[in-house]
Design a protein around this motif. Structure first.
Motif, PDB file in Angstrom:
ATOM      1  N   PHE A   1      18.699  22.340  88.151  1.00 23.98           N
ATOM      2  CA  PHE A   1      20.116  22.166  87.821  1.00 23.98           C
ATOM      3  C   PHE A   1      20.283  21.532  86.442  1.00 23.98           C
ATOM      4  CE2 PHE A   1      22.648  22.323  92.046  1.00 23.98           C
ATOM      5  CZ  PHE A   1      22.027  23.520  92.363  1.00 23.98           C
ATOM      6  N   MET A   2      19.374  20.647  86.097  1.00 22.19           N
ATOM      7  CA  MET A   2      19.476  19.975  84.801  1.00 22.19           C
ATOM      8  C   MET A   2      19.220  20.929  83.639  1.00 22.19           C
ATOM      9  SD  MET A   2      17.726  16.270  85.591  1.00 22.19           S
ATOM     10  CE  MET A   2      18.198  15.558  84.024  1.00 22.19           C
ATOM     11  N   THR A   3      18.498  22.019  83.882  1.00 18.06           N
ATOM     12  CA  THR A   3      18.271  23.015  82.832  1.00 18.06           C
ATOM     13  C   THR A   3      19.358  24.079  82.812  1.00 18.06           C
ATOM     14  OG1 THR A   3      16.939  24.485  84.245  1.00 18.06           O
ATOM     15  CG2 THR A   3      15.788  22.701  83.098  1.00 18.06           C
ATOM     16  N   LEU A   4      20.196  24.105  83.852  1.00 19.78           N
ATOM     17  CA  LEU A   4      21.150  25.198  84.009  1.00 19.78           C
ATOM     18  C   LEU A   4      22.610  24.775  83.869  1.00 19.78           C
ATOM     19  CD1 LEU A   4      21.247  28.241  84.720  1.00 19.78           C
ATOM     20  CD2 LEU A   4      21.466  27.567  87.115  1.00 19.78           C
TER      21      LEU A   4
ATOM     22  N   PHE B   1       3.411  25.222  82.720  1.00 23.88           N
ATOM     23  CA  PHE B   1       3.863  26.203  81.737  1.00 23.88           C
ATOM     24  C   PHE B   1       4.720  27.276  82.413  1.00 23.88           C
ATOM     25  CE2 PHE B   1       3.341  30.327  79.700  1.00 23.88           C
ATOM     26  CZ  PHE B   1       3.741  30.047  78.398  1.00 23.88           C
ATOM     27  N   LEU B   2       4.279  27.762  83.588  1.00 22.00           N
ATOM     28  CA  LEU B   2       5.030  28.802  84.292  1.00 22.00           C
ATOM     29  C   LEU B   2       6.397  28.295  84.753  1.00 22.00           C
ATOM     30  CD1 LEU B   2       2.187  30.462  86.414  1.00 22.00           C
ATOM     31  CD2 LEU B   2       3.279  31.351  84.346  1.00 22.00           C
ATOM     32  N   LEU B   3       6.440  27.028  85.204  1.00 23.96           N
ATOM     33  CA  LEU B   3       7.728  26.457  85.606  1.00 23.96           C
ATOM     34  C   LEU B   3       8.668  26.398  84.406  1.00 23.96           C
ATOM     35  CD1 LEU B   3       9.480  25.036  87.772  1.00 23.96           C
ATOM     36  CD2 LEU B   3       8.495  22.864  86.988  1.00 23.96           C
ATOM     37  N   SER B   4       8.158  25.929  83.268  1.00 28.38           N
ATOM     38  CA  SER B   4       8.974  25.861  82.064  1.00 28.38           C
ATOM     39  C   SER B   4       9.389  27.255  81.612  1.00 28.38           C
ATOM     40  CB  SER B   4       8.199  25.161  80.950  1.00 28.38           C
ATOM     41  OG  SER B   4       8.968  25.099  79.769  1.00 28.38           O
ATOM     42  N   PHE B   5       8.482  28.219  81.724  1.00 27.24           N
ATOM     43  CA  PHE B   5       8.795  29.602  81.347  1.00 27.24           C
ATOM     44  C   PHE B   5       9.932  30.146  82.209  1.00 27.24           C
ATOM     45  CE2 PHE B   5       8.240  34.209  81.577  1.00 27.24           C
ATOM     46  CZ  PHE B   5       8.197  34.535  80.226  1.00 27.24           C
TER      47      PHE B   5
ATOM     48  N   PRO C   1      17.388  28.828  74.356  1.00 25.48           N
ATOM     49  CA  PRO C   1      15.979  29.012  74.724  1.00 25.48           C
ATOM     50  C   PRO C   1      15.083  28.560  73.570  1.00 25.48           C
ATOM     51  CG  PRO C   1      17.272  31.014  75.094  1.00 25.48           C
ATOM     52  CD  PRO C   1      18.106  30.109  74.256  1.00 25.48           C
ATOM     53  N   ASP C   2      14.037  27.816  73.906  1.00 26.56           N
ATOM     54  CA  ASP C   2      13.255  27.171  72.858  1.00 26.56           C
ATOM     55  C   ASP C   2      11.781  27.167  73.237  1.00 26.56           C
ATOM     56  OD1 ASP C   2      12.226  25.576  70.861  1.00 26.56           O
ATOM     57  OD2 ASP C   2      13.811  24.069  70.985  1.00 26.56           O
ATOM     58  N   VAL C   3      10.942  27.729  72.352  1.00 28.73           N
ATOM     59  CA  VAL C   3       9.514  27.732  72.617  1.00 28.73           C
ATOM     60  C   VAL C   3       8.966  26.314  72.650  1.00 28.73           C
ATOM     61  CG1 VAL C   3       8.825  27.929  70.179  1.00 28.73           C
ATOM     62  CG2 VAL C   3       7.335  28.841  71.972  1.00 28.73           C
ATOM     63  N   ASP C   4       9.616  25.406  71.933  1.00 28.83           N
ATOM     64  CA  ASP C   4       9.181  24.005  71.958  1.00 28.83           C
ATOM     65  C   ASP C   4       9.326  23.404  73.352  1.00 28.83           C
ATOM     66  OD1 ASP C   4       8.353  23.846  69.372  1.00 28.83           O
ATOM     67  OD2 ASP C   4      10.211  22.990  68.599  1.00 28.83           O
ATOM     68  N   ASP C   5      10.320  23.885  74.119  1.00 28.30           N
ATOM     69  CA  ASP C   5      10.480  23.391  75.493  1.00 28.30           C
ATOM     70  C   ASP C   5       9.273  23.756  76.342  1.00 28.30           C
ATOM     71  OD1 ASP C   5      12.894  22.308  74.839  1.00 28.30           O
ATOM     72  OD2 ASP C   5      14.110  23.852  75.801  1.00 28.30           O
ATOM     73  N   LEU C   6       8.708  24.937  76.102  1.00 26.86           N
ATOM     74  CA  LEU C   6       7.494  25.329  76.822  1.00 26.86           C
ATOM     75  C   LEU C   6       6.361  24.353  76.534  1.00 26.86           C
ATOM     76  CD1 LEU C   6       7.505  29.197  76.207  1.00 26.86           C
ATOM     77  CD2 LEU C   6       8.025  28.021  78.349  1.00 26.86           C
ATOM     78  N   ILE C   7       6.232  23.982  75.265  1.00 30.18           N
ATOM     79  CA  ILE C   7       5.166  23.060  74.861  1.00 30.18           C
ATOM     80  C   ILE C   7       5.389  21.674  75.461  1.00 30.18           C
ATOM     81  CG2 ILE C   7       4.087  21.924  72.885  1.00 30.18           C
ATOM     82  CD1 ILE C   7       4.899  24.401  71.214  1.00 30.18           C
ATOM     83  N   VAL C   8       6.616  21.174  75.321  1.00 30.34           N
ATOM     84  CA  VAL C   8       6.915  19.809  75.757  1.00 30.34           C
ATOM     85  C   VAL C   8       6.898  19.705  77.277  1.00 30.34           C
ATOM     86  CG1 VAL C   8       8.662  18.005  75.724  1.00 30.34           C
ATOM     87  CG2 VAL C   8       8.232  19.332  73.654  1.00 30.34           C
TER      88      VAL C   8
ATOM     89  N   ASN D   1      12.706  16.276  78.047  1.00 30.16           N
ATOM     90  CA  ASN D   1      11.954  17.450  78.473  1.00 30.16           C
ATOM     91  C   ASN D   1      10.553  17.083  78.942  1.00 30.16           C
ATOM     92  OD1 ASN D   1      13.463  20.076  78.134  1.00 30.16           O
ATOM     93  ND2 ASN D   1      13.879  19.148  76.166  1.00 30.16           N
ATOM     94  N   VAL D   2       9.997  16.008  78.409  1.00 32.39           N
ATOM     95  CA  VAL D   2       8.710  15.514  78.912  1.00 32.39           C
ATOM     96  C   VAL D   2       8.891  14.950  80.328  1.00 32.39           C
ATOM     97  CG1 VAL D   2       6.897  13.794  78.608  1.00 32.39           C
ATOM     98  CG2 VAL D   2       7.765  15.053  76.627  1.00 32.39           C
ATOM     99  N   LEU D   3       9.910  14.119  80.487  1.00 30.93           N
ATOM    100  CA  LEU D   3      10.160  13.492  81.785  1.00 30.93           C
ATOM    101  C   LEU D   3      10.575  14.511  82.841  1.00 30.93           C
ATOM    102  CD1 LEU D   3      12.103  10.293  80.632  1.00 30.93           C
ATOM    103  CD2 LEU D   3       9.739  10.441  81.411  1.00 30.93           C
ATOM    104  N   LEU D   4      11.187  15.620  82.405  1.00 24.56           N
ATOM    105  CA  LEU D   4      11.675  16.626  83.346  1.00 24.56           C
ATOM    106  C   LEU D   4      10.559  17.175  84.224  1.00 24.56           C
ATOM    107  CD1 LEU D   4      14.142  18.416  84.190  1.00 24.56           C
ATOM    108  CD2 LEU D   4      13.327  20.080  82.513  1.00 24.56           C
ATOM    109  N   THR D   5       9.397  17.427  83.628  1.00 23.97           N
ATOM    110  CA  THR D   5       8.295  18.033  84.382  1.00 23.97           C
ATOM    111  C   THR D   5       7.172  17.056  84.715  1.00 23.97           C
ATOM    112  OG1 THR D   5       7.362  18.770  82.271  1.00 23.97           O
ATOM    113  CG2 THR D   5       8.696  20.369  83.496  1.00 23.97           C
TER     114      THR D   5
END
Length: 362
Positions: free
Chosen positions: A57-60, A144-148, A169-176, A117-121
């Motif tokens: 929900f926090m991402t949406l 990574f799959l969850l972030s994807f 959408p941000d590729v940096d979010d995948l990394i973080v 975004n670090v704390l999120l996952t």
């Protein structure tokens, strides 16, 4: 701050609703399989459900209207890795050899957005290591799959429900996010002794039928009573073309007799539906199937004080009868409480009267 608070509140609310709906089925499954309610395991499962739904929900959220998105310029995704580092250095005013800039930099959006975004996952990594026994590599891949999944949901406009993306959408979010999962993996090692351990839950397959197990069985039987009652009302009242409280009371009593007396009498193991589902059985003092009279009296007694004395009150207009039934229920509850306190355990005193005891079926 409301950008974060509202999705968290909505996520927790939806999670609790799902947990509420799943509580009885989970109880039934665990009583049938393990003979007991697995407290630690259920705490872990419930907390994991709350976390996963709230994180999503926090991402949406918040969700705009489709019309608003149509009028919105398409959001361009960021495909440049580690752009967040450049943004932080350019916008935060951070200078590594000037301590006075550190606090201001760490309070800037360019920092706390990344930290979020670090704390999120991070909890995801804790769960994967502690409760799903995943190694570091698997944890990183799953993170990574969850972030994807989060980013794909944003990139596709919530899987094409919206005409185009409305979040960034941000590729940096995948990394973080992946980094947050890995940090959670290592944090699980540090927090290991503070986290509940489901392995300490043990099966308890004994003949003892706990109060909660009995109540769930009774609840199921009560549901069947009301189903039969409503079916009888449809048949009888529609045929009669009128509605009377006296007819309702008679139909309800017939429904109670069908579920608590007739069904056990004709069933092979002399059980109600609730007892069958919860794997409960009636036994006499010697551990054998009780006499038919004992079973009938036992079930009638149980059916009266809860199903009749409670539910039938709403069908009665006479205040004196209502008061009498309420006193019966209170008297029963008081007797159960007093005798149980005296014996230092829950004591179902009526079972001794009828030489019919409810046991867990091993």
């Amino acid at each position: 701050m409301s950008v974060y608070i509202n999705p968290i509140a909505n996520g927790i609310t939806v999670s609790l609703m799902i947990i509420y709906l799943a509580f009885i089925p989970v109880l039934i499954y665990q009583y049938r399989k393990n003979g007991t309610f697995l407290v630690r395991k259920n705490i872990v499962l419930a907390s994991f459900a709350v976390y996963m739904i709230t994180a999503f929900f926090m991402t949406l959220l918040p969700l705009p209207s489709i019309e608003a998105v149509k009028n919105m310029a398409p959001v361009r995704a960021n495909y440049h890795p580690f752009l967040f580092v450049k943004t932080f250095l350019n916008e935060s005013g951070f200078i590594w050899n000037e301590m006075g800039t550190w606090f201001r930099a760490f309070c800037s959006p360019s920092f706390y957005t990344v930290a979020f975004n670090v704390l999120l996952t991070l909890p995801f990594g804790v769960y994967l290591r502690k409760y799903f026994n995943r190694g570091l590599f698997q944890t990183a891949v799953l993170g990574f799959l969850l972030s994807f999944f989060y980013e794909a949901t944003q990139y596709t406009g919530v899987w094409w429900i919206y005409p185009h993306a409305f979040r960034y959408p941000d590729v940096d979010d995948l990394i973080v996010n992946t980094l947050g999962t890995v940090i959670g993996f290592y944090a699980a090692g540090l927090l290991d002794k503070l986290l509940p351990d489901p392995m300490k839950d043990k099966s308890l397959k004994t003949e003892y039928a706990s109060l909660l197990r009995r109540l769930i069985s009774l609840l199921i039987d009560s549901i069947f009573v009301n189903i039969v009652y409503e079916l009888l009302r449809v048949v009888v009242l529609l045929a009669a073309g009128k509605k009377e409280n006296t007819i309702d009371i008679v139909l309800y009593l017939i429904s109670v007799v069908i579920i608590f007396i007739l069904i056990p009498c004709i069933s092979k193991k002399k059980r109600t539906f609730g007892m069958t589902i919860l794997k409960l059985a009636l036994r006499d003092g010697k551990g054998n199937v009780p006499r038919l009279s004992g079973m009938i009296m036992h079930n009638l007694f149980i059916a009266f004080w809860l199903n009749v004395a409670v539910n039938i009150i709403g069908m009665i207009d006479n205040a004196w009868i209502i008061i009498f039934l309420q006193l019966v229920v209170l008297g029963f509850a008081a007797a159960l409480l007093i005798i149980s306190i005296k014996n230092k355990r829950v004591t179902y005193f009526w079972e001794k009267f009828f030489d019919t005891y409810m046991k867990a079926d091993l």
